[in-house]
Structures are given as structure tokens and as C-alpha cells.
Design a protein around this motif. Structure first.
Motif, PDB file in Angstrom:
ATOM      1  N   GLN A 218       8.377  -5.107  -4.507  1.00 56.13           N
ATOM      2  CA  GLN A 218       7.231  -5.765  -5.329  1.00 56.13           C
ATOM      3  C   GLN A 218       7.751  -7.213  -5.331  1.00 56.13           C
ATOM      4  O   GLN A 218       7.009  -8.032  -5.370  1.00 56.13           O
ATOM      5  CB  GLN A 218       7.634  -5.085  -6.803  1.00 56.13           C
ATOM      6  CG  GLN A 218       6.370  -5.785  -7.571  1.00 56.13           C
ATOM      7  CD  GLN A 218       6.296  -5.071  -9.084  1.00 56.13           C
ATOM      8  OE1 GLN A 218       7.121  -4.628  -9.534  1.00 56.13           O
ATOM      9  NE2 GLN A 218       5.154  -4.761  -9.607  1.00 56.13           N
ATOM     10  N   ALA A 219       8.997  -7.515  -5.556  1.00 56.53           N
ATOM     11  CA  ALA A 219       9.433  -8.826  -5.797  1.00 56.53           C
ATOM     12  C   ALA A 219       9.158  -9.657  -4.497  1.00 56.53           C
ATOM     13  O   ALA A 219       8.670 -10.923  -4.388  1.00 56.53           O
ATOM     14  CB  ALA A 219      10.804  -9.127  -6.025  1.00 56.53           C
ATOM     15  N   ALA A 220       9.474  -9.229  -3.351  1.00 54.81           N
ATOM     16  CA  ALA A 220       9.137  -9.625  -1.858  1.00 54.81           C
ATOM     17  C   ALA A 220       7.636 -10.104  -1.794  1.00 54.81           C
ATOM     18  O   ALA A 220       7.340 -11.154  -1.580  1.00 54.81           O
ATOM     19  CB  ALA A 220       9.647  -9.090  -0.880  1.00 54.81           C
ATOM     20  N   SER A 221       6.704  -9.167  -2.180  1.00 55.71           N
ATOM     21  CA  SER A 221       5.266  -9.269  -1.765  1.00 55.71           C
ATOM     22  C   SER A 221       4.665 -10.318  -2.896  1.00 55.71           C
ATOM     23  O   SER A 221       3.567 -10.890  -2.649  1.00 55.71           O
ATOM     24  CB  SER A 221       4.704  -7.930  -2.136  1.00 55.71           C
ATOM     25  OG  SER A 221       4.819  -7.499  -3.385  1.00 55.71           O
ATOM     26  N   SER A 222       5.416 -10.620  -3.962  1.00 58.38           N
ATOM     27  CA  SER A 222       4.802 -11.460  -4.968  1.00 58.38           C
ATOM     28  C   SER A 222       5.110 -12.806  -4.504  1.00 58.38           C
ATOM     29  O   SER A 222       4.451 -13.891  -5.212  1.00 58.38           O
ATOM     30  CB  SER A 222       5.284 -11.005  -6.264  1.00 58.38           C
ATOM     31  OG  SER A 222       5.083  -9.897  -6.837  1.00 58.38           O
ATOM     32  N   ASP A 223       6.105 -13.098  -3.770  1.00 61.55           N
ATOM     33  CA  ASP A 223       6.272 -14.361  -3.220  1.00 61.55           C
ATOM     34  C   ASP A 223       5.413 -14.924  -2.229  1.00 61.55           C
ATOM     35  O   ASP A 223       5.058 -14.367  -1.285  1.00 61.55           O
ATOM     36  CB  ASP A 223       7.581 -14.209  -2.647  1.00 61.55           C
ATOM     37  CG  ASP A 223       8.300 -16.004  -2.416  1.00 61.55           C
ATOM     38  OD1 ASP A 223       7.744 -16.629  -1.698  1.00 61.55           O
ATOM     39  OD2 ASP A 223       9.257 -16.196  -3.301  1.00 61.55           O
TER      40      ASP A 223
ATOM     41  N   LYS B 227       0.893  -1.134  -0.015  1.00 61.60           N
ATOM     42  CA  LYS B 227       0.070   0.019   0.146  1.00 61.60           C
ATOM     43  C   LYS B 227       1.002   1.149  -0.006  1.00 61.60           C
ATOM     44  O   LYS B 227       1.896   1.290   0.781  1.00 61.60           O
ATOM     45  CB  LYS B 227      -0.984   0.196   1.063  1.00 61.60           C
ATOM     46  CG  LYS B 227      -1.953   1.193   1.283  1.00 61.60           C
ATOM     47  CD  LYS B 227      -2.755   0.949   2.251  1.00 61.60           C
ATOM     48  CE  LYS B 227      -4.102   1.990   2.384  1.00 61.60           C
ATOM     49  NZ  LYS B 227      -4.897   1.540   1.340  1.00 61.60           N
ATOM     50  N   TRP B 228       0.599   2.276  -0.838  1.00 63.52           N
ATOM     51  CA  TRP B 228       1.350   3.550  -1.054  1.00 63.52           C
ATOM     52  C   TRP B 228       0.671   4.603  -0.380  1.00 63.52           C
ATOM     53  O   TRP B 228      -0.668   4.641  -0.362  1.00 63.52           O
ATOM     54  CB  TRP B 228       1.636   3.621  -2.525  1.00 63.52           C
ATOM     55  CG  TRP B 228       2.266   5.147  -2.789  1.00 63.52           C
ATOM     56  CD1 TRP B 228       3.465   5.467  -2.058  1.00 63.52           C
ATOM     57  CD2 TRP B 228       2.117   6.048  -3.819  1.00 63.52           C
ATOM     58  NE1 TRP B 228       3.819   6.677  -2.758  1.00 63.52           N
ATOM     59  CE2 TRP B 228       3.049   6.983  -3.510  1.00 63.52           C
ATOM     60  CE3 TRP B 228       1.268   6.040  -4.779  1.00 63.52           C
ATOM     61  CZ2 TRP B 228       3.045   8.090  -4.589  1.00 63.52           C
ATOM     62  CZ3 TRP B 228       1.240   7.025  -5.673  1.00 63.52           C
ATOM     63  CH2 TRP B 228       2.200   8.089  -5.498  1.00 63.52           C
TER      64      TRP B 228
ATOM     65  N   PRO C 216      -1.848   1.666 -11.806  1.00 68.30           N
ATOM     66  CA  PRO C 216      -2.515   0.309 -12.172  1.00 68.30           C
ATOM     67  C   PRO C 216      -2.072  -0.268 -13.426  1.00 68.30           C
ATOM     68  O   PRO C 216      -2.017  -1.340 -13.923  1.00 68.30           O
ATOM     69  CB  PRO C 216      -4.003   0.369 -11.955  1.00 68.30           C
ATOM     70  CG  PRO C 216      -3.817   1.303 -10.748  1.00 68.30           C
ATOM     71  CD  PRO C 216      -2.876   2.379 -11.452  1.00 68.30           C
ATOM     72  N   GLN C 217      -2.158   0.836 -14.442  1.00 69.59           N
ATOM     73  CA  GLN C 217      -1.847   0.416 -16.050  1.00 69.59           C
ATOM     74  C   GLN C 217      -0.323  -0.216 -16.259  1.00 69.59           C
ATOM     75  O   GLN C 217      -0.152  -0.610 -17.415  1.00 69.59           O
ATOM     76  CB  GLN C 217      -2.206   1.632 -16.827  1.00 69.59           C
ATOM     77  CG  GLN C 217      -3.864   2.025 -16.671  1.00 69.59           C
ATOM     78  CD  GLN C 217      -3.976   3.206 -17.581  1.00 69.59           C
ATOM     79  OE1 GLN C 217      -3.279   3.864 -18.181  1.00 69.59           O
ATOM     80  NE2 GLN C 217      -5.357   3.536 -17.624  1.00 69.59           N
ATOM     81  N   ASN C 218       0.683   0.212 -15.322  1.00 67.38           N
ATOM     82  CA  ASN C 218       1.932  -0.013 -15.831  1.00 67.38           C
ATOM     83  C   ASN C 218       2.381  -1.277 -14.995  1.00 67.38           C
ATOM     84  O   ASN C 218       3.762  -1.323 -15.268  1.00 67.38           O
ATOM     85  CB  ASN C 218       2.678   1.257 -15.135  1.00 67.38           C
ATOM     86  CG  ASN C 218       2.437   2.334 -16.050  1.00 67.38           C
ATOM     87  OD1 ASN C 218       2.042   2.425 -17.340  1.00 67.38           O
ATOM     88  ND2 ASN C 218       2.549   3.815 -15.591  1.00 67.38           N
ATOM     89  N   THR C 219       1.690  -1.926 -14.048  1.00 62.66           N
ATOM     90  CA  THR C 219       2.322  -3.107 -13.645  1.00 62.66           C
ATOM     91  C   THR C 219       1.131  -4.048 -13.298  1.00 62.66           C
ATOM     92  O   THR C 219      -0.008  -3.792 -12.965  1.00 62.66           O
ATOM     93  CB  THR C 219       2.677  -2.758 -12.143  1.00 62.66           C
ATOM     94  OG1 THR C 219       3.097  -3.812 -11.312  1.00 62.66           O
ATOM     95  CG2 THR C 219       1.686  -2.079 -11.274  1.00 62.66           C
ATOM     96  N   PRO C 220       1.689  -5.487 -13.481  1.00 62.17           N
ATOM     97  CA  PRO C 220       0.623  -6.393 -13.261  1.00 62.17           C
ATOM     98  C   PRO C 220       0.496  -6.777 -11.970  1.00 62.17           C
ATOM     99  O   PRO C 220      -0.378  -7.630 -11.577  1.00 62.17           O
ATOM    100  CB  PRO C 220       1.370  -7.732 -14.157  1.00 62.17           C
ATOM    101  CG  PRO C 220       2.831  -7.220 -13.961  1.00 62.17           C
ATOM    102  CD  PRO C 220       2.773  -6.012 -13.984  1.00 62.17           C
ATOM    103  N   THR C 221       1.288  -6.532 -11.004  1.00 60.30           N
ATOM    104  CA  THR C 221       1.075  -6.789  -9.601  1.00 60.30           C
ATOM    105  C   THR C 221      -0.221  -5.687  -9.009  1.00 60.30           C
ATOM    106  O   THR C 221      -0.055  -4.610  -9.123  1.00 60.30           O
ATOM    107  CB  THR C 221       2.194  -6.420  -8.552  1.00 60.30           C
ATOM    108  OG1 THR C 221       3.222  -7.018  -9.336  1.00 60.30           O
ATOM    109  CG2 THR C 221       1.987  -6.741  -7.369  1.00 60.30           C
ATOM    110  N   PRO C 222      -1.089  -6.559  -8.293  1.00 63.69           N
ATOM    111  CA  PRO C 222      -2.419  -5.633  -7.875  1.00 63.69           C
ATOM    112  C   PRO C 222      -1.665  -4.913  -6.630  1.00 63.69           C
ATOM    113  O   PRO C 222      -1.239  -5.593  -5.566  1.00 63.69           O
ATOM    114  CB  PRO C 222      -3.364  -6.737  -7.572  1.00 63.69           C
ATOM    115  CG  PRO C 222      -2.630  -7.938  -7.306  1.00 63.69           C
ATOM    116  CD  PRO C 222      -1.215  -7.923  -8.384  1.00 63.69           C
ATOM    117  N   PHE C 223      -2.110  -3.769  -6.553  1.00 65.90           N
ATOM    118  CA  PHE C 223      -1.602  -2.982  -5.331  1.00 65.90           C
ATOM    119  C   PHE C 223      -2.763  -2.748  -4.576  1.00 65.90           C
ATOM    120  O   PHE C 223      -3.779  -2.369  -5.272  1.00 65.90           O
ATOM    121  CB  PHE C 223      -0.729  -1.636  -5.429  1.00 65.90           C
ATOM    122  CG  PHE C 223       0.835  -1.730  -6.148  1.00 65.90           C
ATOM    123  CD1 PHE C 223       1.483  -2.656  -5.562  1.00 65.90           C
ATOM    124  CD2 PHE C 223       1.065  -1.282  -7.490  1.00 65.90           C
ATOM    125  CE1 PHE C 223       2.779  -2.878  -5.900  1.00 65.90           C
ATOM    126  CE2 PHE C 223       2.157  -1.721  -7.909  1.00 65.90           C
ATOM    127  CZ  PHE C 223       3.180  -2.292  -7.371  1.00 65.90           C
TER     128      PHE C 223
END
Length: 595
Positions: A210-215, A61-62, A238-245
Motif C-alpha cells: 500500500q505504501a508503494a502504490s501511494s507513492d 487489485k485484490w 473500503p471503510q477501513n482505509t483511505p487508499t482507494p483500491f
């Protein structure tokens, strides 16, 4: 420098040294500051976004908002609350003003997080220790490799344990926008690597998180607080990343800070009234309301007003308050929330006897504090001695005496061991933006001007140094040997108007040799020549090169002449093609220096 501690392997094998920052806590919140924000963030740490994320949890979360709106205070108070309730995984508070290089740069980021996470469970601590034992060079790797070895791999190991208890909690990262670029100085090479930008290192940190949160084995939620700079807006789009924040939290748009600022001002004015024995009618009716309106949600505005009123100043607090209110009243109503803060900064700076010179001092101090080499000895006494035109004068007090609300100035008894410090990064956001301070009595100066200012004062110190009737304190010699690292040498040598003599240059070269700073000698030798024409070297280049060559005294070096070919042996990529030059450089790099 970041503090270093030993992290012991739980099996009793040889202790491994982990580099990490220990002073990572932030200032506590003031009063009831942003209680609603803290509640929302704490609920997200515990429950996320609710049922909507049951299958695909959003672990990042930002939290954003402009400078001075209270982000760090909120993150600090939230960290305290999480600690009390056992749900804090780790924290890291970047701070561009910190004396700890570990808090200014990414170097100790992953290792600090790993160390804190390891403290939660003995089996995790053992897994991290084993990882270090197997990979002793991990501290020299990039952040992604450190993440995998020190955090993810130990978590994978724990995930295989059938009777493990569930890890949970928050990792709170504040001030990522204040992270300064890590520059890599390889002393085995005469050519420095390409300069990295702050944005590159900030993006690297975001990508690591982001890499940590995706694991799947990573159980923590991550809060990232920063100003809404471009790199963050682009990363969290959201349009620039496949990771849902998780949905971002904007303190300026989503919350009204007026009540918190009002409460803060009421408490502080009560304290000032008692301190100065003012009547109950002070401050005048409507003052607090006016200041709250002027603040436009920027808590730093209110805090700066109070600091100005409580510091020793040539004007009494009543007069200062009237001036602040009058300054705000003259501004037109705009949608710019920083306009009143800019006016307040300008008003304070203009109270100096020489505002443009004071600004040059402030920005020079900040630059010297941020230099990887110079900062080691950038104590207030050394910086003052460098920047003063007359070493016997009290120019520092003359220029900065009215600016204690902006800069922390150590007392005289501590200046030999303590650096100057600044209250808030927003001061430099103001000073470095011509659109914000360009019309304020010449307060704006280009970055090049600040670097040339430092260099001119450096040359002035060298000229004093070769004067046998003048002596510097011992600590100042080491500091002066490092100063050229803090500037773009090619730029300042070509633009400086300071009068350098061969004696002054030779004195500094001897000083640098005594402090084993052979790399910076080579860089000056090379950079001094960059602005010369193909047929003639400029006077400063001739002085520096001859002083360096004569002092080093290697038989393969040839003193420069009118058509001196030596540095012409370097092509545009600084690659050597002249055998004579190659021999000279080889001697230099091997350390063939005559003391």
C-alpha cells in the motif's frame, strides 16, 4: 533456503550481495483455465479502471477465492502473458509447502521485488546498486525501510531524469495468505523474542505494498491474490482505509469455473482411458457432470480425484472412481462449497491402514518442514526415522502408501536428500478445522497433540541413541539436534508420557553441544521448569536439568535439589535477581562448555 545470487554494481565497484528468491514462478495454468479472468486482469494492468481513475489511479487489485479455485494457476499464466508482452514488473509466489524458506516467509520479499525491477533498466539497476553500497545493512532492516531504500528511492532518482522512458507494468503477488510468520532467534540472548503471528506478517506485507502504490513515483499496478481470510477482508474493506483500491475480483462469486473443470476432467479421463486401456464407455455416463457438481468451483477437487486415479493404489481405478461417486452421493445438498472436497480428503485418508496415525504423520511432517532450524535437514529419510516406532520397519510406506494423491513422497533413492511435499494447502485447512474433519474417524487432532507426538518420537530417538548397539546415519544426528526448535518445549515436556532416562537426555545434550546448539540447550533447561511447582520439580525437569548441568560442568552451577533455588531466581519476566543464577547464566552465554 532461498537461492542467493550476486547483484553487481554497474560501475564496477565491489559486488554487493542481495538476498532474494529466484524460484518464484508458479505452476502454469491448465488448458483454457479462466481465460476470461486473465483477460479482465490483463486489461486492468494496461488500462486500470478506465477514465474513472484518470486523476486518482487505483494501483492495487485484490483477487480472492477459496482454496483450490485456481488462483495460483491464473496468476502464473497471467505472469507468463505479461512477460511475453513486456509488461511484467515482478512476481512473488508465496507457498507454505515450498522447501525454500524465502517463499514461505517475508524475509526476501522486498529484495526479490527490487532485484526483478532492477533488471528492466540499467539506470534503475545502477540506482539500486548505489543504494545498497550506501546502506549495506539494508538487508537487516524491516520491509518498510527496505522498500524505501531499494525501490522507492531509486524510482525517485529516475523520476528526476528529463529524458527517461516511462516504466509500467504489473507486480503480481500470489499466496500472501500462505506467508508464515518470521520468528527472530537472537543467539546472543537466552530469552527468545515474542512470537509473531502469520496475520501480523501478512498485514505488514499488505501495508508495504500500500505504501508503494501511494507513492507518486511508483508506476506499477499491483495484483494481490489470496484466500478471503479476515486480515485481507479487513484490509481491503473500503471503510477501513483511505487508499482507494480497484474493485476486488472474487473467483468464486464473479466467475463460473464449471466449464474449465469440465474441460480438465475430459482431457484427464481420456489420458487415463488410454493409459489403462479402458473401453470407450469409461467413465460411465454422467460421471464428469457429477464430479463437476461435486467440485463446486474448487479446481483442487478435480485435480485430487485425478491424482488418486493415476497413482498406484491397492484398489483399481474403476473401484476408486465408484467409491468417490458413492461418497459424494451420500452427502446432503448444502451451500458449503468445500463439503465434497472434505469428503474426498476423508475418503482418501481413511484408505490408510491407520487413519489417525497417518494424519499425525502428515501434520508432523508439515510442522518439521516449517521449522526454521529443523527444515534444513528434514529430508524424508530423517523424518521417517524420527517418526517410526521401529527403525527397522517400513512404517512410512505402511501409513502413507495409499496417500500419494495428497503427499509427494520421494522415491527411496532420493529420500536422503529430498523432503516430503504436499500438493495443496487446503489439505491442512481441512485437517486443522474440527468443524470440517472432526467427525471423520478421529482425523482431527489438536495442535498440542501433534507437538507432543513429535516430542514423544524425539524422546524415543534419544533413547535409541544412547544404546551402543544401535547407530543412526550421520545426517540424522544434525536433524535430531534441531528437532526441539520445532515444538513448544514447555508444553511438550509437561504433557509427554514418553519415558525419558538420564542416559537419553545426556546423550542428546552431548549431541547438541557437538552441533554448537547451546541456545536450545538453555531453552530446554528453562522451559522444562515452567510447569513445576514452587517446592518440587517434575521428573522430566529433574532429568533434563541434571543432565544439562552435569554435561556443562561449570563450577557456578548447582545441581537441583528438593528446594533448588537456581531457576527460582528467574521471576515471571525471566529476569535474573539471584546472583548465583546470574553467574551461571553468564558462564552459559559465554560458552563455558566442556566438550
Amino acid at each position: 533456503m532461498p537461492n542467493l545470487e550476486l547483484f553487481n554494481n554497474s560501475q564496477g565497484v565491489q559486488a554487493e550481495r542481495i538476498k532474494f528468491v529466484t524460484n518464484i514462478s508458479s505452476p502454469a495454468g491448465v488448458g483454457a483455465l479462466k481465460v476470461a479472468v486473465q483477460n479482465d486482469l490483463y486489461d486492468w494492468i494496461l488500462d486500470g479502471d478506465g477514465a474513472s481513475e484518470s486523476e486518482h489511479p487505483k494501483k492495487i487489485k485484490w483477487v480472492t477465492g477459496p482454496a483450490g479455485c485456481g488462483k495460483t494457476a491464473i496468476m502464473g499464466s497471467l505472469a507468463g502473458r505479461c512477460t511475453a508482452n513486456g509488461v511484467l514488473g515482478a512476481t512473488f509466489f508465496f507457498a507454505s509447502w515450498s522447501a525454500s524458506m524465502g517463499r514461505r516467509r517475508k524475509t526476501a520479499f522486498v529484495t526479490t521485488i527490487a532485484r526483478q525491477l532492477a533488471e528492466h533498466r540499467d539506470d534503475l539497476k545502477e540506482a539500486v546498486s548505489n543504494a545498497i553500497e550506501k546502506n549495506p545493512s539494508v538487508f537487516e532492516k524491516d520491509l518498510h525501510v527496505q522498500l524505501e531504500i531499494l525501490i522507492l528511492a531509486p524510482l525517485w532518482e529516475l523520476a528526476l531524469q528529463p529524458d527517461r522512458s516511462q516504466l509500467r507494468g504489473a507486480i503480481i503477488i500470489d499466496g500472501v495468505d500462505e506467508c508464515e510468520a518470521e520468528q527472530y532467534h537472537d543467539k546472543s540472548s537466552a530469552n527468545p523474542p515474542p512470537t509473531r503471528t502469520n496475520e501480523q506478517d501478512q498485514l505488514e506485507i499488505l501495508q508495504v505494498l500500500q505504501a508503494a502504490s501511494s507513492d507518486p513515483s511508483f508506476p506499477f499496478r499491483i495484483l494481490i491474490a489470496s484466500q478471503p481470510e479476515h486480515v485481507f477482508r479487513n484490509f481491503f474493506d473500503p471503510q477501513n482505509t483511505p487508499t482507494p483500491f480497484a474493485h476486488k475480483l472474487d473467483l468464486h462469486e464473479d466467475y463460473n469455473a464449471d466449464d474449465d473443470i469440465t474441460l480438465f476432467l475430459e482431457v484427464q479421463f481420456d489420458r487415463l482411458r488410454r493409459r489403462y486401456n479402458f473401453p470407450p464407455s469409461w467413465p460411465p455416463p454422467g460421471t464428469i457432470q457429477t464430479l463437476v457438481e461435486n467440485a463446486s468451483g474448487q479446481f483442487i477437487y478435480a485435480a485430487t480425484v485425478i491424482r488418486l486415479l493415476e497413482t498406484v493404489h491397492r484398489d483399481p481405478p474403476e473401484a476408486l472412481l465408484k467409491a468417490i461417486l458413492a461418497t459424494g452421493a451420500t452427502l446432503k445438498i448444502t451451500s458449503n462449497p468445500l463439503e465434497q472436497l472434505d469428503a474426498l480428503y476423508a475418503h482418501i485418508l481413511e484408505s490408510s491402514p491407520d487413519p489417525p496415525l497417518s494424519v499425525r504423520w502428515i501434520r508432523s511432517i508439515n510442522k518439521l518442514n516449517g521449522s526454521l532450524h529443523a527444515m534444513l535437514l528434514a529430508y524424508a529419510s530423517n523424518v521417517n526415522l524420527l517418526l517410526q516406532t521401529d527403525p527397522e520397519s517400513n512404517e512410512a510406506e505402511h501409513l502413507l502408501g495409499n496417500l500419494h494423491s495428497l503427499i509427494r513422497i520421494p522415491p527411496p533413492s532420493d529420500q536422503a536428500t529430498t523432503r516430503h511435499d504436499f500438493y495443496h494447502k487446503s489439505l491442512f485447512d481441512f485437517l486443522e478445522d474440527p468443524a470440517r474433519c472432526g467427525n471423520q474417524q478421529k482425523l482431527y487432532a489438536e495442535e498440542n497433540e501433534i507437538q507432543v507426538f513429535i516430542w514423544d518420537r524425539f524422546i524415543q530417538a534419544c533413547m535409541r541413541g544412547c544404546n551402543t548397539q544401535f547407530s543412526f546415519p550421520d545426517d540424522f544426528f544434525g536433524f535430531l539436534a534441531y528437532v526441539p526448535y520445532a515444538v513448544n518445549r514447555a508444553l511438550v515436556i509437561s504433557h509427554s508420557k514418553a519415558h525419558l532416562t538420564p542416559a537419553g537426555a545426556a546423550w542428546w545434550v552431548s549431541l547438541a553441544i557437538a552441533h554448537k546448539e547451546d541456545v536450545i540447550i538453555w531453552w530446554i533447561f528453562r522451559d522444562a521448569h515452567k510447569s513445576c511447582s514452587w517446592y518440587r520439580c517434575k521428573p522430566a525437569c529433574r532429568i533434563w536439568s541434571r543432565s544439562i548441568l552435569r554435561r556443562l560442568g561449570s563450577p557456578t552451577w548447582i545441581a537441583p535439589g528438593l528446594f533448588w533455588p537456581t531457576r527460582k531466581g528467574l521471576n515471571a519476566d525471566n529476569k535474573v535477581f539471584d546472583p548465583l543464577v546470574q553467574n551461571a547464566i553468564t558462564d552459559f552465554e559465554k560458552g563455558h562448555i566442556k566438550s
